[in-house]
Structure formats: C-alpha cells, structure tokens
Design an enzyme around this catalytic site. Structure first.
Site, PDB file in Angstrom:
ATOM      1  N   ASN A  93       0.852  -1.194   0.000  1.00  0.00           N
ATOM      2  CA  ASN A  93       0.000   0.000   0.000  1.00  0.00           C
ATOM      3  C   ASN A  93       0.890   1.247   0.000  1.00  0.00           C
ATOM      4  O   ASN A  93       1.679   1.446   0.929  1.00  0.00           O
ATOM      5  CB  ASN A  93      -0.902  -0.052   1.239  1.00  0.00           C
ATOM      6  CG  ASN A  93      -1.889   1.099   1.269  1.00  0.00           C
ATOM      7  OD1 ASN A  93      -1.521   2.234   0.982  1.00  0.00           O
ATOM      8  ND2 ASN A  93      -3.122   0.808   1.616  1.00  0.00           N
TER       9      ASN A  93
ATOM     10  N   HIS B 182       0.848   6.130   1.871  1.00  0.00           N
ATOM     11  CA  HIS B 182       1.585   7.035   2.765  1.00  0.00           C
ATOM     12  C   HIS B 182       2.743   7.748   2.078  1.00  0.00           C
ATOM     13  O   HIS B 182       3.246   8.745   2.601  1.00  0.00           O
ATOM     14  CB  HIS B 182       2.064   6.283   4.004  1.00  0.00           C
ATOM     15  CG  HIS B 182       0.914   5.897   4.873  1.00  0.00           C
ATOM     16  ND1 HIS B 182      -0.129   6.755   5.132  1.00  0.00           N
ATOM     17  CD2 HIS B 182       0.621   4.761   5.534  1.00  0.00           C
ATOM     18  CE1 HIS B 182      -1.006   6.147   5.906  1.00  0.00           C
ATOM     19  NE2 HIS B 182      -0.581   4.933   6.157  1.00  0.00           N
TER      20      HIS B 182
ATOM     21  N   HIS C 202      -5.517   3.675  -2.224  1.00  0.00           N
ATOM     22  CA  HIS C 202      -6.871   4.009  -1.766  1.00  0.00           C
ATOM     23  C   HIS C 202      -7.221   5.410  -2.264  1.00  0.00           C
ATOM     24  O   HIS C 202      -6.616   6.384  -1.834  1.00  0.00           O
ATOM     25  CB  HIS C 202      -6.890   3.958  -0.225  1.00  0.00           C
ATOM     26  CG  HIS C 202      -8.254   4.139   0.368  1.00  0.00           C
ATOM     27  ND1 HIS C 202      -8.506   3.972   1.707  1.00  0.00           N
ATOM     28  CD2 HIS C 202      -9.452   4.486  -0.176  1.00  0.00           C
ATOM     29  CE1 HIS C 202      -9.791   4.192   1.953  1.00  0.00           C
ATOM     30  NE2 HIS C 202     -10.377   4.512   0.831  1.00  0.00           N
TER      31      HIS C 202
ATOM     32  N   ARG D  46      -9.421   8.048  -1.785  1.00  0.00           N
ATOM     33  CA  ARG D  46     -10.448   8.504  -0.841  1.00  0.00           C
ATOM     34  C   ARG D  46     -11.289   9.614  -1.449  1.00  0.00           C
ATOM     35  O   ARG D  46     -10.823  10.343  -2.314  1.00  0.00           O
ATOM     36  CB  ARG D  46      -9.777   9.018   0.441  1.00  0.00           C
ATOM     37  CG  ARG D  46      -9.348   7.900   1.356  1.00  0.00           C
ATOM     38  CD  ARG D  46      -8.870   8.456   2.690  1.00  0.00           C
ATOM     39  NE  ARG D  46      -8.782   7.392   3.657  1.00  0.00           N
ATOM     40  CZ  ARG D  46      -9.699   7.152   4.595  1.00  0.00           C
ATOM     41  NH1 ARG D  46     -10.760   7.915   4.708  1.00  0.00           N
ATOM     42  NH2 ARG D  46      -9.543   6.154   5.432  1.00  0.00           N
TER      43      ARG D  46
ATOM     44  N   ARG E 262      -7.201  12.723   0.205  1.00  0.00           N
ATOM     45  CA  ARG E 262      -6.191  13.217   1.151  1.00  0.00           C
ATOM     46  C   ARG E 262      -4.791  12.675   0.877  1.00  0.00           C
ATOM     47  O   ARG E 262      -3.807  13.267   1.262  1.00  0.00           O
ATOM     48  CB  ARG E 262      -6.595  12.914   2.588  1.00  0.00           C
ATOM     49  CG  ARG E 262      -6.431  11.475   2.990  1.00  0.00           C
ATOM     50  CD  ARG E 262      -6.550  11.325   4.479  1.00  0.00           C
ATOM     51  NE  ARG E 262      -7.926  11.458   4.887  1.00  0.00           N
ATOM     52  CZ  ARG E 262      -8.486  10.689   5.838  1.00  0.00           C
ATOM     53  NH1 ARG E 262      -7.769   9.793   6.465  1.00  0.00           N
ATOM     54  NH2 ARG E 262      -9.739  10.827   6.163  1.00  0.00           N
ATOM     55  N   HIS E 263      -4.698  11.512   0.238  1.00  0.00           N
ATOM     56  CA  HIS E 263      -3.355  11.057  -0.151  1.00  0.00           C
ATOM     57  C   HIS E 263      -3.291  10.787  -1.665  1.00  0.00           C
ATOM     58  O   HIS E 263      -2.793  11.616  -2.397  1.00  0.00           O
ATOM     59  CB  HIS E 263      -2.823   9.895   0.705  1.00  0.00           C
ATOM     60  CG  HIS E 263      -3.839   8.893   1.162  1.00  0.00           C
ATOM     61  ND1 HIS E 263      -4.606   8.176   0.297  1.00  0.00           N
ATOM     62  CD2 HIS E 263      -4.193   8.486   2.409  1.00  0.00           C
ATOM     63  CE1 HIS E 263      -5.392   7.365   0.984  1.00  0.00           C
ATOM     64  NE2 HIS E 263      -5.190   7.531   2.269  1.00  0.00           N
TER      65      HIS E 263
ATOM     66  N   GLU F 151      -8.399   0.452  -3.506  1.00  0.00           N
ATOM     67  CA  GLU F 151      -9.325   0.487  -2.368  1.00  0.00           C
ATOM     68  C   GLU F 151     -10.275   1.651  -2.592  1.00  0.00           C
ATOM     69  O   GLU F 151      -9.835   2.761  -2.890  1.00  0.00           O
ATOM     70  CB  GLU F 151      -8.553   0.707  -1.072  1.00  0.00           C
ATOM     71  CG  GLU F 151      -7.728  -0.481  -0.676  1.00  0.00           C
ATOM     72  CD  GLU F 151      -6.901  -0.187   0.575  1.00  0.00           C
ATOM     73  OE1 GLU F 151      -7.008   0.911   1.144  1.00  0.00           O
ATOM     74  OE2 GLU F 151      -6.136  -1.065   0.961  1.00  0.00           O
TER      75      GLU F 151
ATOM     76  N   THR G 155      -7.536   6.284   9.566  1.00  0.00           N
ATOM     77  CA  THR G 155      -7.391   5.183   8.618  1.00  0.00           C
ATOM     78  C   THR G 155      -8.697   4.394   8.646  1.00  0.00           C
ATOM     79  O   THR G 155      -9.617   4.746   9.382  1.00  0.00           O
ATOM     80  CB  THR G 155      -6.169   4.300   8.984  1.00  0.00           C
ATOM     81  OG1 THR G 155      -6.045   3.253   8.018  1.00  0.00           O
ATOM     82  CG2 THR G 155      -6.301   3.692  10.375  1.00  0.00           C
ATOM     83  N   THR G 156      -8.791   3.343   7.819  1.00  0.00           N
ATOM     84  CA  THR G 156     -10.068   2.631   7.717  1.00  0.00           C
ATOM     85  C   THR G 156     -10.357   1.862   9.009  1.00  0.00           C
ATOM     86  O   THR G 156      -9.714   0.858   9.304  1.00  0.00           O
ATOM     87  CB  THR G 156     -10.028   1.659   6.512  1.00  0.00           C
ATOM     88  OG1 THR G 156      -9.459   2.348   5.402  1.00  0.00           O
ATOM     89  CG2 THR G 156     -11.418   1.188   6.153  1.00  0.00           C
TER      90      THR G 156
ATOM     91  N   GLU H  79     -11.356  -9.434   2.118  1.00  0.00           N
ATOM     92  CA  GLU H  79     -10.107  -9.060   2.781  1.00  0.00           C
ATOM     93  C   GLU H  79     -10.463  -8.887   4.250  1.00  0.00           C
ATOM     94  O   GLU H  79     -11.299  -8.049   4.602  1.00  0.00           O
ATOM     95  CB  GLU H  79      -9.518  -7.766   2.218  1.00  0.00           C
ATOM     96  CG  GLU H  79      -8.248  -7.362   2.983  1.00  0.00           C
ATOM     97  CD  GLU H  79      -7.404  -6.294   2.288  1.00  0.00           C
ATOM     98  OE1 GLU H  79      -7.386  -6.254   1.048  1.00  0.00           O
ATOM     99  OE2 GLU H  79      -6.775  -5.513   3.011  1.00  0.00           O
TER     100      GLU H  79
ATOM    101  N   HIS I 178      -4.248  -4.668   7.383  1.00  0.00           N
ATOM    102  CA  HIS I 178      -4.440  -3.550   8.307  1.00  0.00           C
ATOM    103  C   HIS I 178      -3.676  -3.781   9.602  1.00  0.00           C
ATOM    104  O   HIS I 178      -3.964  -4.733  10.329  1.00  0.00           O
ATOM    105  CB  HIS I 178      -5.911  -3.267   8.638  1.00  0.00           C
ATOM    106  CG  HIS I 178      -6.133  -1.813   8.936  1.00  0.00           C
ATOM    107  ND1 HIS I 178      -5.751  -1.252  10.121  1.00  0.00           N
ATOM    108  CD2 HIS I 178      -6.631  -0.800   8.186  1.00  0.00           C
ATOM    109  CE1 HIS I 178      -6.015   0.041  10.095  1.00  0.00           C
ATOM    110  NE2 HIS I 178      -6.551   0.348   8.921  1.00  0.00           N
TER     111      HIS I 178
HETATM  112  N1  PXP Z   1      -6.149  -3.104   3.508  1.00  0.00           N
HETATM  113  C1  PXP Z   1      -7.092  -2.135   3.538  1.00  0.00           C
HETATM  114  C2  PXP Z   1      -8.427  -2.446   2.955  1.00  0.00           C
HETATM  115  C3  PXP Z   1      -6.807  -0.858   4.072  1.00  0.00           C
HETATM  116  O1  PXP Z   1      -7.765   0.100   4.101  1.00  0.00           O
HETATM  117  C4  PXP Z   1      -5.507  -0.599   4.546  1.00  0.00           C
HETATM  118  C5  PXP Z   1      -5.161   0.763   5.062  1.00  0.00           C
HETATM  119  O2  PXP Z   1      -5.207   1.689   4.023  1.00  0.00           O
HETATM  120  C6  PXP Z   1      -4.557  -1.631   4.472  1.00  0.00           C
HETATM  121  C7  PXP Z   1      -4.906  -2.880   3.974  1.00  0.00           C
HETATM  122  C8  PXP Z   1      -3.141  -1.439   4.927  1.00  0.00           C
HETATM  123  O3  PXP Z   1      -3.107  -1.144   6.281  1.00  0.00           O
HETATM  124  P1  PXP Z   1      -1.732  -0.700   6.949  1.00  0.00           P
HETATM  125  O4  PXP Z   1      -1.364   0.612   6.328  1.00  0.00           O
HETATM  126  O5  PXP Z   1      -2.070  -0.599   8.402  1.00  0.00           O
HETATM  127  O6  PXP Z   1      -0.725  -1.748   6.629  1.00  0.00           O
END
Ligand code: PXP
Length: 235
Positions: A6, A9, A42, A44, A48-49, A68, A98-99, A149, A189
């Site tokens: 992911n 960030h 993702h 959003r 925001r990112h 996402e 975060t989610t 997921e 996550h």
């Molecule tokens: N999977 C999903 C669906 C998420 O929303 C996120 C966070 O954006 C992640 C995985 C990854 O989570 P983390 O950044 O905590 O590794």
C-alpha cells in the site's frame, strides 16, 4: 501468500508539502522490481493522499493496481476507466485517520450486489474489506464478491497487548468459512514485521495488503529493502 504494498503514505508525505517529493511514481517503479502481487492505492473521497492522476501514472507503468474504494458512483466511474487488477470495497468516514473497522456488507447487500456488477463485468476482481465475522463472509458470498479481505486491525491491537489468541482464532474461522464458500481470502491492516508471521497460521490466505509498517521501515532501510524484508517474512 503474496504481498500487496500500500503506497498511500508516500502520497501522504508528498502532500504534506504540496509538492512532488517524494515522487510516487519513482517509488512505485522501485517497489515493482520486487516480487509483489500489486500496488494497493486508496482513492479517498477527500483525496487526502492518492490523487486521481497518481492512479493513471502508476497504471501507465503497467502495474497491477488493487484499488481500495468506497462504494460510491463517483469512484466507481474512475475504477471503470482505470480497470485495476482488483478493487477492495472499504467503508469510509472522512474524519477517520485510517479505515476503522470492516464494511457492513450484510446490511447493504442488495445495493452492493448491484454496485459490483459493472466492475465484475469489466473483469476486475472484487474484494470486500470485512471484519472476520461469519455473517459478513456469507453476505460477501451472496453479493458475488471474488474475495474477502479480513480486517486485521483488532488482531494487530491485541498483538500489541500480548493477548491475541481470540482475535487470531476469529480470523482462522472466518478464513475457513470463506474458503468453503469458494471465496478467496486476503488480509490487511496493522500488519507489521513483528506480527505478520502469525498470518501463516491461517490456512489459505492469498494476499496480504500492507502499507504503514513498510513505508515506515523504508525511512531507515530504503523502500526496496523494506519490501524485501517483508517478503522474506511471509515467504
Ligand atoms: N487493507 C485495507 C483495505 C486498508 O484500508 C488498509 C489501510 O489503508 C490496508 C490494507 C493497509 O493497512 P496498513 O497501512 O495498516 O498496513
């Protein structure tokens, strides 16, 4: 188990100054040299990112994108234009950092069943980001999703506290139930270099989507090394 990295960030850091550094596309190119399945992004509602242009830029590298997204028609339109490898439908609240928590598929199953149809018709794999809850697994099957997921946030918090067996058991049962229903199983996550080994105890996980810990680690060792280290742990 395959790894989806992911990269949200990286965009968060870039947007902090409003400029182009760190360059998301350069980072994507480096990560794509590793043995990963996909780049997870993702989009959003408040952007925001990840921005719309980021998706097109990363897609133009030939990358497999796991998008996402919230179940809104605005983002669906973009998904149908980009045609990512997969989409993961997530709940979204603007104020959250975060989610937080999985999607309630059960209570909106008729809406979601219709919502994912055009995505599936385009050959996009559809995943539902849900808590490890049997009712949500069954609802995901009912609407025709390809994957679930499992939200590993509660497991990750429990791991920090040193008392995670109950949360891990919930993930194991949900994964088993999903596979009986012919659903493929991903997880993500809050997974990090300390807790990820426990995902190997859950049978049949296809893919882990990990962001925060890998991008954080990359500050110390660089992004390719951070991805390599995670790949070694899940291999
Ligand atoms: N999977 C999903 C669906 C998420 O929303 C996120 C966070 O954006 C992640 C995985 C990854 O989570 P983390 O950044 O905590 O590794």
């Amino acid at each position: 188990m395959k790894l989806g990295v992911n990269i949200d960030h990286i965009a968060t850091l870039r947007n902090a100054r409003g400029g182009v550094e760190p360059n998301l596309v350069e980072a994507a190119k480096i990560i794509l040299k590793e043995d990963i399945l996909a780049l997870t992004m993702h989009l959003r509602e408040d952007r925001r990112h990840i921005k719309d242009k980021d998706l097109y830029d990363v897609k133009s590298l030939g990358a497999k994108i796991n998008l996402e997204m919230a179940a809104t028609t605005e983002i669906q339109k973009i998904a149908l234009d980009i045609i990512p490898y997969s989409v993961c439908i997530v709940p979204e609240r603007r104020q959250e950092v975060t989610t937080e928590g999985g999607l309630d598929v059960y209570s909106q199953k008729e809406y979601l069943k219709e919502f994912i149809k055009p995505l599936k018709e385009k050959g996009i794999l559809v995943s539902m980001f849900i808590d490890p809850d049997i009712k949500q697994v069954e609802a995901s099957r009912y609407i025709g999703a390809n994957y679930i997921e499992m939200h590993t946030g509660s497991f990750s918090i429990a791991f920090e506290k040193g008392d995670f067996k109950h949360e891990l058991d919930k993930l194991k049962s949900a994964a088993l139930h999903a596979q009986k229903l012919d659903l493929k199983v991903n997880a993500g996550h809050g997974l990090n270099y300390e807790n990820v080994y426990l995902m190997k105890e859950i049978s049949g996980i296809s893919e882990l989507n990990i962001g925060h810990s890998i991008i954080s680690r990359s500050i110390f060792v660089g992004i390719s090394q951070a991805v390599k280290e995670m790949l070694e742990l899940i291999d």
